[in-house]
Structures are given as C-alpha cells and as structure tokens.
Design a protein around this motif. Structure first.
Motif, PDB file in Angstrom:
ATOM      1  N   TRP A   1      36.983  37.406  40.513  1.00  0.00           N
ATOM      2  CA  TRP A   1      37.989  38.574  40.362  1.00  0.00           C
ATOM      3  C   TRP A   1      37.342  39.723  40.682  1.00  0.00           C
ATOM      4  CZ3 TRP A   1      40.518  37.377  35.242  1.00  0.00           C
ATOM      5  CH2 TRP A   1      41.652  36.451  35.116  1.00  0.00           C
ATOM      6  N   THR A   2      37.903  40.949  41.168  1.00  0.00           N
ATOM      7  CA  THR A   2      37.236  42.295  41.579  1.00  0.00           C
ATOM      8  C   THR A   2      36.927  42.791  40.149  1.00  0.00           C
ATOM      9  OG1 THR A   2      39.134  43.600  41.387  1.00  0.00           O
ATOM     10  CG2 THR A   2      38.293  42.531  43.689  1.00  0.00           C
ATOM     11  N   LEU A   3      36.102  43.768  39.943  1.00  0.00           N
ATOM     12  CA  LEU A   3      35.673  44.482  38.800  1.00  0.00           C
ATOM     13  C   LEU A   3      37.204  45.058  38.052  1.00  0.00           C
ATOM     14  CD1 LEU A   3      34.061  45.589  36.520  1.00  0.00           C
ATOM     15  CD2 LEU A   3      33.453  47.254  38.062  1.00  0.00           C
ATOM     16  N   ARG A   4      37.944  45.818  39.230  1.00  0.00           N
ATOM     17  CA  ARG A   4      38.960  46.378  38.575  1.00  0.00           C
ATOM     18  C   ARG A   4      39.907  45.267  38.004  1.00  0.00           C
ATOM     19  NH1 ARG A   4      42.983  50.560  41.976  1.00  0.00           N
ATOM     20  NH2 ARG A   4      44.590  50.687  40.271  1.00  0.00           N
ATOM     21  N   HIS A   5      40.176  44.189  38.664  1.00  0.00           N
ATOM     22  CA  HIS A   5      41.152  43.025  38.079  1.00  0.00           C
ATOM     23  C   HIS A   5      40.562  42.565  36.609  1.00  0.00           C
ATOM     24  CE1 HIS A   5      43.215  39.067  38.998  1.00  0.00           C
ATOM     25  NE2 HIS A   5      43.702  39.518  37.640  1.00  0.00           N
ATOM     26  N   ALA A   6      39.255  42.220  36.752  1.00  0.00           N
ATOM     27  CA  ALA A   6      38.617  41.780  35.431  1.00  0.00           C
ATOM     28  C   ALA A   6      38.694  42.665  34.450  1.00  0.00           C
ATOM     29  CB  ALA A   6      37.053  41.504  35.681  1.00  0.00           C
TER      30      ALA A   6
END
Length: 272
Positions: free
Chosen positions: A226-231
């Motif tokens: 996952w991207t940092l934003r998604h996580a």
C-alpha cells in the motif's frame, strides 16, 4: 459511539454488546425518536445490529430483527444521521469478541470509565496496535490471543517475556529519532509472527500514538503493498488517535520511495 441493539428485549437481556442500548429506548415505532436530534448529533458513529445480519437466518425472530433494523436505519437516515449496520450481526460479533459482550446494562459515564479499553484491531485477527498499559494487561493479551509483541519504547519493560515473543526497539518519540532503519527489522518480526499458526501481534509504544503508528504504517506499506496515503487512511479509520510525528512521516515517505521506486504520497495530503 451510540450502539443500538435491534433485537428483541429478551435477547438483549441475555447478552448484548458492551454499552449497547435497546433500540426502543431511542427510536420507538410509534412515538418516533425519543432523544433530540442534537443528542444524536453528539455521536460520531451510530451502529445498529440484529441477531444475524447476513441473510442466512430465516427464523421468525430474525425476520422481526431485520424489520426493526430497517426501521431504525430509515428513521435515523430521515433525521440526517448516517447509521452503520454491523455485518454479521450480534451472533458473529459475539463469536469473535465474547469478552466485549455482557448481560449488564452499562449506561452511566462512571460505568463506561471502568470498562477495559482494548487495542485497535488493524488487520482482522492478526495485527493490533495499542498502549504500554494495554500490553501489560494479561486479560487483554489472553482475550486477543496475542502471541508476539513489538515494544517500540525504551522506557516500558516487556511485561510477559516468559510466555510471549518480544521484539524491543528502543525508540524515542522525537522528530530526530532515526526510525527508518527499524522498519525492515520490525516488518520481518511481524511477518514471521503472522506466518505462525495462530500468530497475533500487538505493536505498542507508550500511548499507542506515534512510534507504534510509524511501525504499523511501514508494515502495511511493505507487506500489503500500500502507498503511505492508503496505509495512513486505513490506520486512522481503525485507530483515530494514531499520530506519527512529523519526523516519522518524512521517514515513512522515504521508505515509500524505497519500496516503490518513487514517492507516491504528498505529506501535505495526509490529514495529520
């Protein structure tokens, strides 16, 4: 959170979710809403549940539950609320979390204050995040079936080293603390723990806000891809108090670049 039990009063008396109220005490089929809209708006979450909300139970009681559930949902929606229906209903919840069910009515604030607060479940049945206090409460450890603990503090001792597997990372909640090099070590520990049959991991720091959040985010980024934003959004939905400090966020951004070859998340886009 306002939790409304939409089952019969008899079922409620037998057992219900902790702090749940009988739906009739809030939404009466003939008298309408029994509390003011202002009182309802004080709740950030309104949760409704029946006995078995998955469409498999065709019993008369289940049909009554379903009708009550739908009526409550429509009433709340008409008042401008955005209620949530618990998938699986009470039967599923009680099976997964029997320690969060009771036959007692818990309505007073003093009674709520006396309740045990559990760590946040980040990945269902496997990864949890919480505080040092929760990590030292054996009832919590036992009820959640925790097998591994990642202690992200230097000041809090490992509570049960004789019975649980620990990784201790002596980190400070400081914007200058180098946490980047701890990410691979922590991720390997969590990953290996979850590969064990029945393995469950609790990640904690002092309050369960900053250091533990940074490590949880790094794991979600690497192992969920996952991207940092998604996580970050996933974590905040499950642990609202999660708040890695600015230095940790910058290092997580650098870790995202290492994992994916480029930075995919603008830190300004994170609702910190």
């Amino acid at each position: 959170m306002l939790i409304l039990d939409c089952r019969s009063a008899e079922r409620y008396k037998q057992s219900h979710m902790v702090t749940a109220r009988v739906s009739l005490t809030v939404l009466h089929p003939e008298l309408g809403c029994l509390i003011t809209r202002g009182q309802l708006q004080e709740y950030s979450i309104i949760l409704l549940y029946g006995e078995n909300f998955d469409g498999t139970d065709s019993s008369r009681d289940s049909s009554v539950d379903s009708a009550t559930l739908q009526r409550c949902f429509c009433q709340l929606s008409s008042l401008g609320m955005d209620p949530i229906i618990l998938l699986g209903g009470y039967s599923t919840f009680a099976h997964l979390y029997p320690f969060l069910c009771t036959h007692k009515m818990i309505l007073l604030e003093s009674e709520r204050q006396a309740l045990t607060i559990y760590p946040s479940e980040i990945l269902e049945g496997s990864l949890y995040q919480g505080s040092a206090h929760q990590a030292s409460d054996y009832r919590i450890i036992k009820n959640l079936h925790i097998t591994h603990v990642l202690n992200a503090t230097g000041e809090c001792p490992d509570a049960f080293p004789a019975t649980l597997c620990y990784l201790k990372l002596r980190l400070n909640d400081d914007t200058h603390q180098d946490v980047f090099e701890s990410f691979p070590v922590a991720n390997k520990f969590i990953s290996q723990a979850l590969q064990v049959d029945g393995g469950r991991v609790l990640v904690h720091c002092s309050l369960g806000r900053s250091r533990s959040s940074a490590l949880t985010l790094a794991f979600l980024m690497e192992h969920q891809r996952w991207t940092l934003r998604h996580a970050y959004e996933w974590l905040k939905e499950r642990r609202a108090c999660a708040a890695p400090n600015a230095g940790f966020l910058r290092q997580l951004s650098s870790y995202e670049e290492r994992l994916f070859g480029k930075k995919l998340t603008a830190l300004d886009d994170l609702c910190v």
